[in-house]
Scaffold this motif. Structure first.
Motif, PDB file in Angstrom:
ATOM      1  N   GLU A   1      14.843  27.489 -18.154  1.00  0.00           N
ATOM      2  CA  GLU A   1      14.542  28.790 -17.839  1.00  0.00           C
ATOM      3  C   GLU A   1      14.627  29.943 -17.699  1.00  0.00           C
ATOM      4  O   GLU A   1      15.880  29.720 -18.634  1.00  0.00           O
ATOM      5  CB  GLU A   1      14.167  28.438 -15.961  1.00  0.00           C
ATOM      6  N   ASP A   2      13.751  30.818 -17.770  1.00  0.00           N
ATOM      7  CA  ASP A   2      14.573  32.029 -18.658  1.00  0.00           C
ATOM      8  C   ASP A   2      15.336  32.934 -17.875  1.00  0.00           C
ATOM      9  O   ASP A   2      16.467  33.502 -18.655  1.00  0.00           O
ATOM     10  CB  ASP A   2      13.305  32.870 -18.253  1.00  0.00           C
ATOM     11  N   TYR A   3      16.171  32.569 -16.433  1.00  0.00           N
ATOM     12  CA  TYR A   3      16.634  33.270 -16.222  1.00  0.00           C
ATOM     13  C   TYR A   3      17.953  32.749 -16.485  1.00  0.00           C
ATOM     14  O   TYR A   3      19.493  33.255 -16.997  1.00  0.00           O
ATOM     15  CB  TYR A   3      16.677  33.462 -14.791  1.00  0.00           C
TER      16      TYR A   3
ATOM     17  N   THR B   1      18.785  34.053 -19.924  1.00  0.00           N
ATOM     18  CA  THR B   1      19.463  35.314 -20.181  1.00  0.00           C
ATOM     19  C   THR B   1      20.634  35.351 -19.225  1.00  0.00           C
ATOM     20  O   THR B   1      21.515  36.223 -19.632  1.00  0.00           O
ATOM     21  CB  THR B   1      18.606  36.312 -18.937  1.00  0.00           C
ATOM     22  N   ALA B   2      21.243  34.212 -18.824  1.00  0.00           N
ATOM     23  CA  ALA B   2      22.580  34.337 -18.332  1.00  0.00           C
ATOM     24  C   ALA B   2      22.989  33.998 -19.596  1.00  0.00           C
ATOM     25  O   ALA B   2      24.621  34.415 -19.637  1.00  0.00           O
ATOM     26  CB  ALA B   2      22.879  33.179 -17.352  1.00  0.00           C
ATOM     27  N   ARG B   3      22.872  32.829 -20.261  1.00  0.00           N
ATOM     28  CA  ARG B   3      23.811  32.846 -21.577  1.00  0.00           C
ATOM     29  C   ARG B   3      24.122  33.686 -22.254  1.00  0.00           C
ATOM     30  O   ARG B   3      24.466  34.292 -23.372  1.00  0.00           O
ATOM     31  CB  ARG B   3      23.252  31.685 -22.455  1.00  0.00           C
ATOM     32  N   ALA B   4      22.822  34.954 -22.873  1.00  0.00           N
ATOM     33  CA  ALA B   4      22.408  35.721 -24.156  1.00  0.00           C
ATOM     34  C   ALA B   4      23.746  37.091 -22.891  1.00  0.00           C
ATOM     35  O   ALA B   4      23.923  37.658 -24.208  1.00  0.00           O
ATOM     36  CB  ALA B   4      21.124  36.881 -23.508  1.00  0.00           C
ATOM     37  N   LYS B   5      23.394  37.070 -22.286  1.00  0.00           N
ATOM     38  CA  LYS B   5      24.667  38.336 -21.395  1.00  0.00           C
ATOM     39  C   LYS B   5      26.252  37.761 -21.698  1.00  0.00           C
ATOM     40  O   LYS B   5      27.089  38.485 -21.250  1.00  0.00           O
ATOM     41  CB  LYS B   5      24.829  38.297 -19.703  1.00  0.00           C
ATOM     42  N   GLY B   6      26.579  36.703 -22.123  1.00  0.00           N
ATOM     43  CA  GLY B   6      27.095  36.092 -22.816  1.00  0.00           C
ATOM     44  C   GLY B   6      28.334  35.394 -21.795  1.00  0.00           C
ATOM     45  O   GLY B   6      29.220  35.046 -21.915  1.00  0.00           O
ATOM     46  N   LEU B   7      27.489  35.300 -20.431  1.00  0.00           N
ATOM     47  CA  LEU B   7      28.384  34.380 -19.449  1.00  0.00           C
ATOM     48  C   LEU B   7      29.333  33.715 -19.675  1.00  0.00           C
ATOM     49  O   LEU B   7      28.494  32.523 -21.022  1.00  0.00           O
ATOM     50  CB  LEU B   7      27.647  34.352 -17.580  1.00  0.00           C
ATOM     51  N   PRO B   8      30.146  32.874 -19.693  1.00  0.00           N
ATOM     52  CA  PRO B   8      30.559  31.152 -19.804  1.00  0.00           C
ATOM     53  C   PRO B   8      30.118  30.076 -19.529  1.00  0.00           C
ATOM     54  O   PRO B   8      28.626  30.523 -18.697  1.00  0.00           O
ATOM     55  CB  PRO B   8      31.666  31.473 -19.137  1.00  0.00           C
ATOM     56  N   GLU B   9      29.315  29.064 -20.150  1.00  0.00           N
ATOM     57  CA  GLU B   9      28.910  27.610 -20.013  1.00  0.00           C
ATOM     58  C   GLU B   9      28.896  26.960 -18.540  1.00  0.00           C
ATOM     59  O   GLU B   9      28.211  27.200 -18.033  1.00  0.00           O
ATOM     60  CB  GLU B   9      28.547  27.200 -21.305  1.00  0.00           C
TER      61      GLU B   9
END
Length: 314
Positions: free
Chosen positions: A210-212, A215-223
């Protein structure tokens, strides 16, 4: 949220009424005559007629149906044809064993299945995913009675500790009780855990695309945070729904595992009642299973609405 819960309660009441009506119809359409079960094979025609009058079966069907519905809110499920004991009492004596079996197995299959499903989804098409898939296929291909027999064979040196003769010598301590239930829990949970792993893996793969999530990964959030906080919450909605259905349904259908391990639960009671033609007990357990299914689905609907607020508007 209040309106959502009220609508679900009304639906539940309608389902319970429909099932109660079907159960009452089963009583009158049953090929096993009640008076024959009560009177035995040597009862004369006069004895059978007297038994019918004593049971109230000579009254109009609508009158019997009204009395049947009037007794249900009081928990009166009638009396056993075999020993004359109240059905509610017979079920209440066996219910704790079955609830312990189902709820303990549910914890195992839910946690194990979700863990394996998440592991496979986060390692899609890699060695870990293939190993998880092989485990799932093995679980889906193995009926609970086979798992139960294999476990008994493997642990045959400790039969006295795994449920054989359950409660025969009185209620054991909690430590002893939990020790005796380990193998029955495992036998019942293995197949279910495999199904939940497959369901969780499919849901997680859909959500991770999903897009969100991107987006969360693109923000640099830990996997780890992306997987467990963002993806898993959405993926759990169909899993939680299935959990409610399975837990409610299994309350009245654990006969195989209970038979193998000698557990004196509701499943064993149903098996014995079918053998003896004890229709009121069969009807009582059917109604009990329906109540658990309806209650579990109601709780699932509320939980689903908490996980996904859009459900409240449907």
């Amino acid at each position: 949220m209040t309106g959502f819960v009220i609508r679900r309660l009304l639906h539940a009441l309608v389902v319970l009424w429909l099932v109660s009506t079907l159960v009452f119809a089963f009583l009158h359409l049953s090929p096993v005559a009640a008076e024959r079960v009560v009177g035995g094979p040597r009862a004369t025609a006069a004895d059978l007629a007297q038994i019918r009058r004593a049971l109230g079966l000579d009254r109009p069907v609508l009158v019997q149906y009204g009395d049947f519905l009037a007794r249900l809110p009081r928990g009166d499920l009638g009396d056993s044809y075999v020993n004359g004991a109240p059905v509610a009492t017979l079920v209440a004596e066996r219910l704790p064993v079955t609830l312990l079996l189902v709820l303990g197995a549910a914890v195992l299959w839910f946690t194990g299945g979700v863990a394996v499903g998440v592991y496979g989804a986060t390692r899609a098409r890699r060695a870990g995913d293939r190993a998880a898939t092989a485990l799932v296929l093995a679980g889906l291909s193995t009926p609970p009675f086979v798992t139960a027999l294999v476990l008994l064979q493997v642990f045959s040196t400790g039969l006295g500790e795994v449920g054989i003769g359950f409660f025969e010598a009185g209620p054991p301590s909690w430590d002893h009780l939990l020790q005796r239930m380990v193998l029955p829990w495992t036998a019942l949970a293995f197949l279910m855990a495999a199904a939940y792993a497959r369901l969780t893996r499919g849901a997680m793969l859909d959500v991770l695309g999903e897009d969100y999530v991107r987006t969360a990964r693109a923000k640099g959030l830990p996997e780890r945070r992306v997987v467990y906080r963002h993806a898993l919450r959405s993926a759990l909605t169909p899993v939680v729904t299935q959990l409610g259905v399975d837990v409610g349904a299994l309350v009245g259908s654990t006969v195989v595992v209970e038979k193998v391990f000698g557990l004196q639960g509701v499943g064993q009671l149903v098996h014995q009642s079918i053998t003896l033609g004890d229709t009121p007990v069969i009807m009582g357990v059917t109604l009990l299973a329906t109540v658990f299914v309806v209650a579990a689905n109601l709780l699932v609907d509320v939980g689903y609405a908490v996980l996904d607020p859009r459900v409240r508007l449907s």
